[in-house]
Design a protein around this motif. Sequence first.
Motif, PDB file in Angstrom:
ATOM      1  N   GLY A 119      46.229  67.176  48.236  1.00 21.00           N
ATOM      2  CA  GLY A 119      45.818  68.326  49.033  1.00 21.00           C
ATOM      3  C   GLY A 119      44.426  68.250  49.617  1.00 21.00           C
ATOM      4  N   HIS A 120      43.802  67.062  49.607  1.00 18.75           N
ATOM      5  CA  HIS A 120      42.455  66.916  50.156  1.00 18.75           C
ATOM      6  C   HIS A 120      42.479  66.837  51.678  1.00 18.75           C
ATOM      7  N   ARG A 121      41.376  67.208  52.285  1.00 22.22           N
ATOM      8  CA  ARG A 121      41.179  66.916  53.704  1.00 22.22           C
ATOM      9  C   ARG A 121      40.699  65.469  53.813  1.00 22.22           C
ATOM     10  N   VAL A 122      41.285  64.729  54.735  1.00 20.97           N
ATOM     11  CA  VAL A 122      40.990  63.299  54.843  1.00 20.97           C
ATOM     12  C   VAL A 122      40.861  62.895  56.310  1.00 20.97           C
ATOM     13  N   GLU A 160      47.713  69.255  59.087  1.00 20.31           N
ATOM     14  CA  GLU A 160      46.492  69.976  59.430  1.00 20.31           C
ATOM     15  C   GLU A 160      45.281  69.544  58.611  1.00 20.31           C
ATOM     16  N   ARG A 161      45.493  68.768  57.546  1.00 21.37           N
ATOM     17  CA  ARG A 161      44.381  68.358  56.683  1.00 21.37           C
ATOM     18  C   ARG A 161      44.053  66.870  56.768  1.00 21.37           C
ATOM     19  N   VAL A 162      44.924  66.081  57.368  1.00 21.68           N
ATOM     20  CA  VAL A 162      44.740  64.625  57.379  1.00 21.68           C
ATOM     21  C   VAL A 162      44.797  64.096  58.812  1.00 21.68           C
ATOM     22  N   HIS A 163      43.745  63.372  59.208  1.00 23.62           N
ATOM     23  CA  HIS A 163      43.637  62.832  60.558  1.00 23.62           C
ATOM     24  C   HIS A 163      43.356  61.334  60.503  1.00 23.62           C
ATOM     25  N   VAL A 164      43.824  60.632  61.539  1.00 29.14           N
ATOM     26  CA  VAL A 164      43.675  59.184  61.596  1.00 29.14           C
ATOM     27  C   VAL A 164      43.040  58.792  62.924  1.00 29.14           C
ATOM     28  N   MET A 165      42.005  57.959  62.859  1.00 25.90           N
ATOM     29  CA  MET A 165      41.353  57.382  64.040  1.00 25.90           C
ATOM     30  C   MET A 165      41.416  55.864  63.943  1.00 25.90           C
ATOM     31  N   HIS A 166      41.321  55.201  65.085  1.00 27.87           N
ATOM     32  CA  HIS A 166      41.123  53.754  65.054  1.00 27.87           C
ATOM     33  C   HIS A 166      40.004  53.374  66.010  1.00 27.87           C
ATOM     34  N   VAL A 167      39.187  52.425  65.582  1.00 28.13           N
ATOM     35  CA  VAL A 167      38.033  52.017  66.389  1.00 28.13           C
ATOM     36  C   VAL A 167      38.469  51.211  67.597  1.00 28.13           C
ATOM     37  N   GLY A 168      39.501  50.402  67.416  1.00 35.45           N
ATOM     38  CA  GLY A 168      39.967  49.566  68.517  1.00 35.45           C
ATOM     39  C   GLY A 168      39.852  48.093  68.171  1.00 35.45           C
ATOM     40  N   THR A 169      40.229  47.248  69.110  1.00 32.00           N
ATOM     41  CA  THR A 169      40.198  45.811  68.885  1.00 32.00           C
ATOM     42  C   THR A 169      39.781  45.126  70.185  1.00 32.00           C
ATOM     43  N   TYR A 170      39.776  43.813  70.179  1.00 31.40           N
ATOM     44  CA  TYR A 170      39.492  43.094  71.415  1.00 31.40           C
ATOM     45  C   TYR A 170      40.610  43.350  72.420  1.00 31.40           C
ATOM     46  N   GLU A 171      40.215  43.546  73.649  1.00 29.98           N
ATOM     47  CA  GLU A 171      41.154  43.691  74.745  1.00 29.98           C
ATOM     48  C   GLU A 171      40.987  42.500  75.691  1.00 29.98           C
ATOM     49  N   PRO A 172      41.955  42.242  76.572  1.00 25.95           N
ATOM     50  CA  PRO A 172      41.831  41.091  77.472  1.00 25.95           C
ATOM     51  C   PRO A 172      40.502  41.034  78.224  1.00 25.95           C
ATOM     52  N   GLY A 173      39.980  42.187  78.606  1.00 22.82           N
ATOM     53  CA  GLY A 173      38.724  42.204  79.336  1.00 22.82           C
ATOM     54  C   GLY A 173      37.520  41.809  78.503  1.00 22.82           C
ATOM     55  N   ASP A 174      37.685  41.779  77.173  1.00 22.18           N
ATOM     56  CA  ASP A 174      36.585  41.412  76.287  1.00 22.18           C
ATOM     57  C   ASP A 174      36.482  39.915  76.061  1.00 22.18           C
ATOM     58  N   ILE A 175      37.493  39.158  76.495  1.00 21.82           N
ATOM     59  CA  ILE A 175      37.529  37.729  76.197  1.00 21.82           C
ATOM     60  C   ILE A 175      36.294  37.042  76.773  1.00 21.82           C
ATOM     61  N   TRP A 208      37.302  63.858  52.355  1.00 22.50           N
ATOM     62  CA  TRP A 208      37.135  62.414  52.193  1.00 22.50           C
ATOM     63  C   TRP A 208      37.191  61.720  53.546  1.00 22.50           C
ATOM     64  N   VAL A 209      36.346  60.723  53.715  1.00 23.24           N
ATOM     65  CA  VAL A 209      36.431  59.800  54.840  1.00 23.24           C
ATOM     66  C   VAL A 209      36.767  58.439  54.260  1.00 23.24           C
ATOM     67  N   VAL A 210      37.883  57.863  54.698  1.00 19.72           N
ATOM     68  CA  VAL A 210      38.362  56.584  54.168  1.00 19.72           C
ATOM     69  C   VAL A 210      38.413  55.585  55.309  1.00 19.72           C
ATOM     70  N   CYS A 211      37.643  54.512  55.200  1.00 23.24           N
ATOM     71  CA  CYS A 211      37.584  53.495  56.258  1.00 23.24           C
ATOM     72  C   CYS A 211      38.151  52.168  55.770  1.00 23.24           C
ATOM     73  N   ASP A 212      39.018  51.590  56.573  1.00 24.99           N
ATOM     74  CA  ASP A 212      39.453  50.212  56.357  1.00 24.99           C
ATOM     75  C   ASP A 212      38.548  49.341  57.211  1.00 24.99           C
ATOM     76  N   MET A 213      37.698  48.556  56.564  1.00 27.46           N
ATOM     77  CA  MET A 213      36.666  47.811  57.272  1.00 27.46           C
ATOM     78  C   MET A 213      37.128  46.414  57.671  1.00 27.46           C
ATOM     79  N   VAL A 214      36.321  45.786  58.511  1.00 29.08           N
ATOM     80  CA  VAL A 214      36.550  44.393  58.879  1.00 29.08           C
ATOM     81  C   VAL A 214      36.478  43.538  57.620  1.00 29.08           C
ATOM     82  N   ALA A 215      37.318  42.518  57.544  1.00 31.83           N
ATOM     83  CA  ALA A 215      37.290  41.623  56.392  1.00 31.83           C
ATOM     84  C   ALA A 215      35.950  40.892  56.320  1.00 31.83           C
ATOM     85  N   GLY A 216      35.556  40.554  55.100  1.00 29.39           N
ATOM     86  CA  GLY A 216      34.327  39.787  54.934  1.00 29.39           C
ATOM     87  C   GLY A 216      33.098  40.661  54.843  1.00 29.39           C
TER      88      GLY A 216
END
Length: 310
Positions: free
Chosen positions: A30-33, A115-130, A156-164
């Motif tokens: 029941g936490h907000r996340v 209403e209590r849990v939301h998901v965001m994503h930062v993004g990744t490389y796109e073709p224009g970033d090559i 709670w804020v839960v982040c899945d970070m870049v490896a390493g």
Amino acid sequence: MQMKIAFTGKGGSGKSTLAALFVQHLRAAGHRVLAVDADVNVHLAPLLGVTARAEDALSHPDNARKVRTHLLGTNPLIDGPDHFVATTPPGPGSRLVTLEAGDPVLAGHATALDERVHVMHVGTYEPGDIGTGCYHGHLAILENLLSHLDPADDGWVVCDMVAGTDAFANSLHAQFDVIVVVAEPTPESVSVARRYRELADAAGVLDAVAIVGNKVADRFDLEYLERELGVEPIAVLGAQTGLRRARQAGTPPRPEDLDDASALTRIADHAAVRSLSAVDRQDLMRTLHLRMAGKGWVRAAHGDVSTQLV
């Protein structure tokens, strides 16, 4: 009380799956996340049943500018949204982000699981970033978001970070109450975890780092992790056949897929004991911002950003 926790480790260690399981564990309680997929491979969002579209990414230029414009508010210490750097702190007139469903940043840039849990994503490389892109640049907007979270907010804020160990490039290592390093009982995974602890020690945040052993088959595996890392894991997961079968079937991971879900409770219990006070964290962030302000490329692009400090 708001708690910020990150999951990292060697690629393939199971950090994204564990982050998704932990989000679902908090959701069931029941936490907000706010779950943030900050891995360049974008695994957490799909593991939570969210389609990560490029146009919705937090680092998309239009989205990043909208978020920074909102965070800026009437803060006179920042010369507009284009003058945010990764370590730019909130100041007088800044807007803080809450985990309430109606918060403008969540409403505009996150997918609601309920209403209590939301998901965001930062993004990744796109073709224009090559050939021109750097993922550290993508992560800067996440650092701005984390530093502008309302510390009095509950959830709670839960982040899945870049490896390493990329979290040490700017300020991410200083932004979390707990950094869970997921380690398998293999030399490669242990070497990443060991290096993470070494850098955390040098950065003054070693107490925030916790080891979780994953794919631990027996006591010899556990003894190997303890011997090589010099610390006891706060939680241990085994082979998890039920979880593997669920993933092979394409089903998002759930705590009930685990042979023993108590590891998730142990992670939450560990996080309840903060390792860094608010004052110490603020001092560390000020130090990192002044270090950023001294970089030549920052001065050339943004001027003297040391004046952004109150």
